[in-house]
Write a protein that holds these residues in place. Structure first.
Motif, mmCIF file in Angstrom:
data_model
loop_
_atom_site.group_PDB
_atom_site.id
_atom_site.type_symbol
_atom_site.label_atom_id
_atom_site.label_comp_id
_atom_site.label_asym_id
_atom_site.label_seq_id
_atom_site.Cartn_x
_atom_site.Cartn_y
_atom_site.Cartn_z
ATOM 1 N N GLY A 189 0.802 -1.220 0.000
ATOM 2 C CA GLY A 189 0.000 0.000 0.000
ATOM 3 C C GLY A 189 0.831 1.263 0.000
ATOM 4 N N ARG A 190 2.125 1.121 0.267
ATOM 5 C CA ARG A 190 3.019 2.279 0.285
ATOM 6 C C ARG A 190 4.172 2.066 -0.674
ATOM 7 N N GLU A 200 8.697 7.910 1.831
ATOM 8 C CA GLU A 200 7.581 7.020 1.514
ATOM 9 C C GLU A 200 6.324 7.824 1.222
ATOM 10 N N VAL A 201 5.431 7.187 0.460
ATOM 11 C CA VAL A 201 4.178 7.813 0.074
ATOM 12 C C VAL A 201 3.152 6.713 -0.170
ATOM 13 N N GLU A 202 1.881 7.027 0.048
ATOM 14 C CA GLU A 202 0.834 6.084 -0.307
ATOM 15 C C GLU A 202 0.889 5.834 -1.812
ATOM 16 N N LYS A 203 0.664 4.586 -2.199
ATOM 17 C CA LYS A 203 0.800 4.211 -3.607
ATOM 18 C C LYS A 203 -0.108 5.049 -4.497
ATOM 19 N N SER A 204 -1.298 5.352 -4.021
ATOM 20 C CA SER A 204 -2.260 6.103 -4.835
ATOM 21 C C SER A 204 -1.855 7.564 -5.027
ATOM 22 N N LYS A 205 -0.907 8.056 -4.218
ATOM 23 C CA LYS A 205 -0.502 9.462 -4.288
ATOM 24 C C LYS A 205 0.876 9.662 -4.906
#
Length: 330
Positions: free
Chosen positions: A44-45, A139-144
């Motif tokens: 997810g990240r 790191e970042v959320e995958k959707s962002k």
């Protein structure tokens, strides 16, 4: 012979990008033209990683190392969090030199909420000045996740702050005596202070929250090279307008003094954003609320051969710099 600065794109394709080890399906973004960081899938990240050396400055190299690498990570919409650093010192360096570099690293990382988690330190024969090489992880959320290669035809090109900030600060520090004679001590002090605004972490995370197609911080080769790198990675062209490009008076005067092109001068502190046209004004307002200067300087176009600047109503080809203007001075 290779010129000082970044290796030319054709040589990267010929020598570097075909020697990248074993492919890995978890690598979402890897090494390519105009790409300053990599992105690795962690479910997810996404882990975002970038590495850069500081080679053109002697003062506050630790500050530059943290901020330049944090900038690259933040252009992916990720918050920089962990830092590794290699410090290479010239022969006959004393402990005070290492102490100054570590003080800068510690203060800069602490300000951005970054942990220094490892690295390497040595005295290296043959060096004329300290070289600091950093690797930043975030790191970042995958959707962002945002990438450097996502620009689309018609996107507005936004430039935050001013072109040539880092180069102005470095030249003012390295050539302070010469510049003080020409412009005075207060002028040089002001130009040196540009180092304090070379972080684009806030710029990038603010814009990413609204929604952008791509972001890129223009380092070596300045705004011009940064635009070429974004266009390379997206297979596009661009048109910019010279009168819309924000420049500080100190940058203009120093560049005129040394016969330099400010648009090809290393520009950490500025951020190039490829924004959907309908979101450009919202991004400008959000940046202004955080006291971050920004301007729409042009747009990306579908024709990859059209890479131009409009000056005095006339459009001309804007060539890629062979090397950064900084190397003509320091």
């Amino acid at each position: 012979m290779l010129a000082p600065g970044k290796i030319p794109p054709e040589k990267l394709k010929e020598i570097v990008f075909n020697r990248l080890g074993t492919p890995d399906e978890r690598v979402l973004v890897g090494a390519d033209l105009g790409i300053d960081a990599s992105a690795i899938d962690f479910g997810g990240r996404v882990l975002v990683a970038s590495t850069d050396p500081i080679t053109g400055a002697e003062e506050r190299v630790g500050f530059y190392a943290v901020n330049v690498n944090a900038n690259d990570v933040s252009t992916f919409g990720a918050r920089p969090k962990w830092f590794l650093v290699s410090i290479l010192l010239p022969e006959n360096s004393d402990e005070k030199t290492l102490e100054r570099i570590m003080d800068d690293l510690h203060a800069s990382a602490s300000k951005l909420g970054i942990a220094i988690v490892g690295g390497h330190t040595e005295v290296t024969p043959g060096l004329k000045r300290p070289i600091v090489v950093g690797t930043m992880l975030g790191e970042v959320e995958k959707s962002k996740l945002v990438t450097s290669n996502g620009a689309k035809p018609g996107d507005a090109i936004i430039l935050t702050k001013w072109a040539g900030l880092e180069g102005t600060s470095i030249i003012a520090s390295e050539k302070s005596g010469e510049l003080e004679k020409a412009f005075g001590r207060e002028f040089v002090k002001s130009a040196k202070s540009f180092i304090e605004v070379i972080s684009v972490v806030e710029d990038a995370l603010t814009a990413a929250e609204i929604g952008v197609h791509a972001m890129h911080d223009p380092t070596e080769g300045g705004v011009v090279n940064g635009l070429h790198e974004m266009a390379d990675s997206a297979g596009l062209g661009f048109v910019i307008h010279s009168e819309r490009i924000p420049l500080r008076e100190e940058t203009l005067r120093i560049c005129k003094f040394f016969s330099l092109n400010p648009l090809a001068l290393i520009s950490s502190g500025a951020l190039l954003i490829a924004s959907p046209r309908e979101k450009a004004n919202e991004i400008l307002r959000a940046l202004a609320e955080k006291s971050i200067n920004a301007s729409v300087i042009g747009e990306f176009v579908g024709d990859p051969t059209r890479r131009a600047i409009v000056e005095g109503g006339s459009e001309r080809l804007l060539k890629r710099p062979e090397s950064d203007e900084l190397w003509k001075v320091v």
